[in-house]
Design a protein around this motif. Structure first.
Motif, PDB file in Angstrom:
ATOM      1  N   LEU A  11      -0.431   2.827   7.793  1.00  0.00           N
ATOM      2  CA  LEU A  11      -1.217   2.862   6.844  1.00  0.00           C
ATOM      3  C   LEU A  11      -0.836   1.603   5.958  1.00  0.00           C
ATOM      4  CD1 LEU A  11      -2.129   6.593   6.287  1.00  0.00           C
ATOM      5  CD2 LEU A  11      -3.726   4.880   6.770  1.00  0.00           C
ATOM      6  N   GLN A  12       0.365   1.823   5.789  1.00  0.00           N
ATOM      7  CA  GLN A  12       1.379   0.961   4.701  1.00  0.00           C
ATOM      8  C   GLN A  12       1.326  -0.491   4.953  1.00  0.00           C
ATOM      9  OE1 GLN A  12       1.910   2.009   1.579  1.00  0.00           O
ATOM     10  NE2 GLN A  12       1.125   3.931   2.306  1.00  0.00           N
ATOM     11  N   SER A  13       1.521  -0.786   6.482  1.00  0.00           N
ATOM     12  CA  SER A  13       1.757  -2.126   7.004  1.00  0.00           C
ATOM     13  C   SER A  13       0.293  -2.653   7.339  1.00  0.00           C
ATOM     14  CB  SER A  13       2.572  -2.119   8.300  1.00  0.00           C
ATOM     15  OG  SER A  13       2.251  -1.215   9.187  1.00  0.00           O
ATOM     16  N   GLN A  14      -0.541  -2.249   7.733  1.00  0.00           N
ATOM     17  CA  GLN A  14      -1.822  -2.594   8.346  1.00  0.00           C
ATOM     18  C   GLN A  14      -3.118  -2.501   7.500  1.00  0.00           C
ATOM     19  OE1 GLN A  14      -2.337  -2.988  12.259  1.00  0.00           O
ATOM     20  NE2 GLN A  14      -0.081  -2.539  13.013  1.00  0.00           N
ATOM     21  N   LEU A  15      -2.935  -1.502   6.637  1.00  0.00           N
ATOM     22  CA  LEU A  15      -4.261  -1.191   5.959  1.00  0.00           C
ATOM     23  C   LEU A  15      -4.160  -1.379   4.372  1.00  0.00           C
ATOM     24  CD1 LEU A  15      -7.125  -0.062   5.688  1.00  0.00           C
ATOM     25  CD2 LEU A  15      -6.265   2.087   5.328  1.00  0.00           C
ATOM     26  N   LYS A  16      -2.996  -0.929   3.558  1.00  0.00           N
ATOM     27  CA  LYS A  16      -2.810  -0.948   2.381  1.00  0.00           C
ATOM     28  C   LYS A  16      -3.094  -2.456   1.506  1.00  0.00           C
ATOM     29  CE  LYS A  16       0.096   0.730  -1.493  1.00  0.00           C
ATOM     30  NZ  LYS A  16       1.308   1.421  -1.808  1.00  0.00           N
ATOM     31  N   GLN A  17      -2.624  -3.457   2.209  1.00  0.00           N
ATOM     32  CA  GLN A  17      -2.704  -4.831   1.576  1.00  0.00           C
ATOM     33  C   GLN A  17      -4.279  -5.277   1.795  1.00  0.00           C
ATOM     34  OE1 GLN A  17      -1.353  -4.004   4.495  1.00  0.00           O
ATOM     35  NE2 GLN A  17      -1.320  -5.866   6.141  1.00  0.00           N
ATOM     36  N   HIS A  18      -5.078  -4.568   2.473  1.00  0.00           N
ATOM     37  CA  HIS A  18      -6.448  -5.020   2.689  1.00  0.00           C
ATOM     38  C   HIS A  18      -7.348  -4.255   1.677  1.00  0.00           C
ATOM     39  CE1 HIS A  18      -5.266  -7.623   6.022  1.00  0.00           C
ATOM     40  NE2 HIS A  18      -4.941  -6.563   6.660  1.00  0.00           N
ATOM     41  N   VAL A  19      -6.959  -3.372   0.933  1.00  0.00           N
ATOM     42  CA  VAL A  19      -8.064  -2.264   0.354  1.00  0.00           C
ATOM     43  C   VAL A  19      -8.739  -2.877  -0.575  1.00  0.00           C
ATOM     44  CG1 VAL A  19      -8.154  -0.362  -1.035  1.00  0.00           C
ATOM     45  CG2 VAL A  19      -6.446  -0.302   0.846  1.00  0.00           C
ATOM     46  N   LYS A  20      -8.207  -3.880  -1.575  1.00  0.00           N
ATOM     47  CA  LYS A  20      -8.838  -4.675  -2.489  1.00  0.00           C
ATOM     48  C   LYS A  20      -9.898  -5.458  -2.034  1.00  0.00           C
ATOM     49  CE  LYS A  20      -8.039  -7.334  -6.709  1.00  0.00           C
ATOM     50  NZ  LYS A  20      -7.076  -8.072  -7.584  1.00  0.00           N
ATOM     51  N   LYS A  21      -9.565  -6.205  -0.759  1.00  0.00           N
ATOM     52  CA  LYS A  21     -10.625  -7.092  -0.115  1.00  0.00           C
ATOM     53  C   LYS A  21     -11.599  -6.183   0.430  1.00  0.00           C
ATOM     54  CE  LYS A  21     -10.537 -10.949   3.310  1.00  0.00           C
ATOM     55  NZ  LYS A  21      -9.808 -11.534   4.376  1.00  0.00           N
ATOM     56  N   ASP A  23     -12.727  -3.364  -0.708  1.00  0.00           N
ATOM     57  CA  ASP A  23     -13.380  -2.998  -1.948  1.00  0.00           C
ATOM     58  C   ASP A  23     -14.236  -4.083  -2.403  1.00  0.00           C
ATOM     59  OD1 ASP A  23     -14.402  -0.998  -3.662  1.00  0.00           O
ATOM     60  OD2 ASP A  23     -13.116  -1.819  -5.263  1.00  0.00           O
ATOM     61  N   GLU A  24     -13.866  -5.255  -2.710  1.00  0.00           N
ATOM     62  CA  GLU A  24     -14.346  -6.216  -3.287  1.00  0.00           C
ATOM     63  C   GLU A  24     -15.187  -7.356  -2.975  1.00  0.00           C
ATOM     64  OE1 GLU A  24     -11.439  -8.067  -5.900  1.00  0.00           O
ATOM     65  OE2 GLU A  24     -11.099  -6.068  -6.970  1.00  0.00           O
ATOM     66  N   GLU A  25     -14.889  -7.443  -1.427  1.00  0.00           N
ATOM     67  CA  GLU A  25     -15.291  -8.601  -0.448  1.00  0.00           C
ATOM     68  C   GLU A  25     -16.048  -7.930   0.822  1.00  0.00           C
ATOM     69  OE1 GLU A  25     -12.354 -11.903   0.221  1.00  0.00           O
ATOM     70  OE2 GLU A  25     -11.611 -10.985  -1.733  1.00  0.00           O
ATOM     71  N   ALA A  26     -16.298  -6.807   0.834  1.00  0.00           N
ATOM     72  CA  ALA A  26     -16.998  -6.060   2.002  1.00  0.00           C
ATOM     73  C   ALA A  26     -16.156  -6.557   3.457  1.00  0.00           C
ATOM     74  CB  ALA A  26     -18.340  -6.613   1.846  1.00  0.00           C
ATOM     75  N   TYR A  27     -14.760  -6.463   3.293  1.00  0.00           N
ATOM     76  CA  TYR A  27     -13.931  -6.814   4.443  1.00  0.00           C
ATOM     77  C   TYR A  27     -13.938  -5.598   5.222  1.00  0.00           C
ATOM     78  CZ  TYR A  27      -9.888  -7.541   7.230  1.00  0.00           C
ATOM     79  OH  TYR A  27      -8.989  -7.667   8.001  1.00  0.00           O
ATOM     80  N   TYR A  28     -14.235  -5.719   6.558  1.00  0.00           N
ATOM     81  CA  TYR A  28     -14.350  -4.528   7.511  1.00  0.00           C
ATOM     82  C   TYR A  28     -12.959  -4.603   8.362  1.00  0.00           C
ATOM     83  CZ  TYR A  28     -15.724  -2.165  11.803  1.00  0.00           C
ATOM     84  OH  TYR A  28     -15.715  -1.133  12.922  1.00  0.00           O
ATOM     85  N   PRO A  29     -12.299  -3.586   7.977  1.00  0.00           N
ATOM     86  CA  PRO A  29     -10.976  -3.437   8.678  1.00  0.00           C
ATOM     87  C   PRO A  29     -10.899  -3.031  10.246  1.00  0.00           C
ATOM     88  CG  PRO A  29     -11.418  -1.348   7.693  1.00  0.00           C
ATOM     89  CD  PRO A  29     -12.686  -2.325   7.276  1.00  0.00           C
ATOM     90  N   ARG A  30     -11.591  -3.893  10.965  1.00  0.00           N
ATOM     91  CA  ARG A  30     -11.838  -3.713  12.497  1.00  0.00           C
ATOM     92  C   ARG A  30     -10.408  -3.618  13.119  1.00  0.00           C
ATOM     93  NH1 ARG A  30     -15.143  -5.288  16.809  1.00  0.00           N
ATOM     94  NH2 ARG A  30     -13.739  -5.952  18.704  1.00  0.00           N
ATOM     95  N   GLU A  31      -9.370  -4.350  12.790  1.00  0.00           N
ATOM     96  CA  GLU A  31      -8.252  -4.419  13.661  1.00  0.00           C
ATOM     97  C   GLU A  31      -7.416  -3.124  13.288  1.00  0.00           C
ATOM     98  OE1 GLU A  31      -7.609  -6.662  16.107  1.00  0.00           O
ATOM     99  OE2 GLU A  31      -9.361  -7.213  15.631  1.00  0.00           O
ATOM    100  N   PHE A  32      -7.484  -2.688  12.176  1.00  0.00           N
ATOM    101  CA  PHE A  32      -6.898  -1.444  11.811  1.00  0.00           C
ATOM    102  C   PHE A  32      -7.369  -0.192  12.545  1.00  0.00           C
ATOM    103  CE2 PHE A  32      -6.720   2.661   9.357  1.00  0.00           C
ATOM    104  CZ  PHE A  32      -5.488   2.895   9.245  1.00  0.00           C
ATOM    105  N   LEU A 185     -22.476   0.398  -4.782  1.00  0.00           N
ATOM    106  CA  LEU A 185     -21.549   0.840  -5.678  1.00  0.00           C
ATOM    107  C   LEU A 185     -20.212   0.805  -5.107  1.00  0.00           C
ATOM    108  CD1 LEU A 185     -21.458   1.519  -8.742  1.00  0.00           C
ATOM    109  CD2 LEU A 185     -21.343   3.982  -8.116  1.00  0.00           C
ATOM    110  N   GLY A 186     -20.030   1.355  -3.950  1.00  0.00           N
ATOM    111  CA  GLY A 186     -18.988   1.424  -3.052  1.00  0.00           C
ATOM    112  C   GLY A 186     -18.957   1.327  -1.624  1.00  0.00           C
ATOM    113  N   LEU A 187     -17.968   0.996  -0.920  1.00  0.00           N
ATOM    114  CA  LEU A 187     -18.311   1.483   0.616  1.00  0.00           C
ATOM    115  C   LEU A 187     -19.016   0.178   1.379  1.00  0.00           C
ATOM    116  CD1 LEU A 187     -16.981   4.006   2.178  1.00  0.00           C
ATOM    117  CD2 LEU A 187     -17.386   4.272  -0.366  1.00  0.00           C
ATOM    118  N   ASN A 188     -18.757  -0.930   0.668  1.00  0.00           N
ATOM    119  CA  ASN A 188     -19.565  -2.227   1.204  1.00  0.00           C
ATOM    120  C   ASN A 188     -18.778  -2.928   2.388  1.00  0.00           C
ATOM    121  OD1 ASN A 188     -21.879  -2.613  -0.587  1.00  0.00           O
ATOM    122  ND2 ASN A 188     -20.390  -3.255  -2.106  1.00  0.00           N
TER     123      ASN A 188
END
Length: 348
Positions: A11-21, A23-32, A185-188
């Motif tokens: 979670l810390q190494s592969q997800l945390k750094q993507h959370v803002k993206k 939430d704000e850019e609708a980035y889909y965390p496929r690799e995680f 509103l969220g979850l994009n």
């Protein structure tokens, strides 16, 4: 308590750094999401069903502490896994289940509309027609999450007034049109699409159940159960956030009506109830109890995120702050099928 060796590091190494993206850019965390499977968090071989449920519920909860969007995507995948684990279709069990559990394939749900149909809230949006070697499907699903062209997802379609089938659909099948849904509103970052079926052919090998009505009764407890730790995780993160600011401005947060110890006690009570239901012999017999825990968890999550905003003060009022993100996530949880009003109807 279920131990999840290595999950926190992941979670810390592969997800945390993507959370803002996310939430704000609708980035889909496929690799995680794929990495969770590769790390063994979806494997069921050699485990009792209760052990699988406990472990996977914890994966959802711990992920939701960091990012509810990603945890919601995990729920979608787990719901999809539930369908294939429960089917009698050996083609799906032998060919797709190993890929879904090992991080080679991702799954989606597609059952928001059917769950509302079985509660008497909506008509089924999909219709099926028997043809040589399978069925053709027509209609539109307004929103299916954790979706992609290389993903698979469950659907339920009506043949007539007396029969409904459940099937598993590959995202790249011909005559299936995707339209991405954004602007929430969220979850994009949840990879949500409207799905339009225009006489889509579904071979018999993809049919999960010829009698969907009875099959849904089998899989719906896990469908709801895996949602509950979404709220646990967001509540837990809100409690941690409240505790971090308890000494600010001369400790004046102690005058607020809701404190972290109250939230922690309520969270532990609900977690204990959920673990109790998971360890029972037949999850179907715990249906009403699970619905009640799900509803109580929605209310606790709303209470915790609102309290966190008050404890944070102006720092939480920033659009990109974690407390304001969790507040928006809690509103999504209120409206996730089964919604609060849906749950109220089923419990009445």
């Amino acid at each position: 308590m279920v131990k999840l060796q290595g999950l926190e590091d992941l979670l810390q190494s592969q997800l945390k750094q993507h959370v803002k993206k996310i939430d704000e850019e609708a980035y889909y965390p496929r690799e995680f999401l794929l990495q969770l499977g590769k790390s063994g968090y979806f494997q069921s071989e050699g485990l009792d069903y209760s052990e699988v449920l406990l472990r996977e519920a914890r994966v959802v909860e711990e992920t939701a502490k960091v990012c509810m969007t990603t945890a919601f995507n995990i729920w979608c995948h787990l719901a999809s896994l539930t369908y294939i684990r429960a089917t009698d279709n050996m083609y799906l069990k032998n060919n797709l289940l190993p890929l879904l559990e090992s991080g080679e394939l991702l799954g989606a749900t597609g059952l928001s509309n059917p769950m509302k149909y079985y509660a008497g809230l909506e008509k089924l949006h999909l219709q099926a027609r028997r043809v040589d070697g399978g069925y053709t499907i027509s209609g539109t699903l307004p929103a299916v999450s954790n979706l992609g062209r290389d993903h698979w997802f469950g659907i339920i379609a009506s043949i007539d007034n007396n029969q409904r089938i459940m099937a598993y659909v590959q995202g790249n099948v011909e005559r299936l049109v995707f339209k991405e849904k954004l602007g929430y509103l969220g979850l994009n970052g949840s990879a949500t699409y409207a799905c339009q079926f225009d006489d889509v052919f579904i071979p018999d090998d993809w049919v999960i159940a010829e009698q969907a009505d009875s099959f849904v009764e089998k899989i719906r407890p896990a469908f709801v159960l895996y949602q509950i730790p979404l709220g646990f995780g967001v509540t837990g993160a809100s409690i941690q956030s409240i505790d971090k600011v308890c000494s600010r401005q001369a400790g004046c947060n102690k005058y607020l009506a809701v404190q972290s110890d109250e939230l922690s006690e309520e969270l532990q009570q609900l977690r204990s109830q959920l673990e109790h239901y998971i360890t029972q012999t037949d999850l179907r017999e715990q249906w009403k109890g699970l619905l009640n825990v799900r509803l109580q968890t929605v209310h606790l999550t709303s209470k915790a995120t609102h309290a966190c905003m008050l404890h944070q003060g102006s720092a939480g009022y920033l659009k990109c702050s974690p407390p304001s993100r969790r507040l928006r996530e809690s509103y999504f949880f209120v409206n996730l099928t089964p919604t609060v009003r849906h749950l109220g109807k089923m419990l009445s």
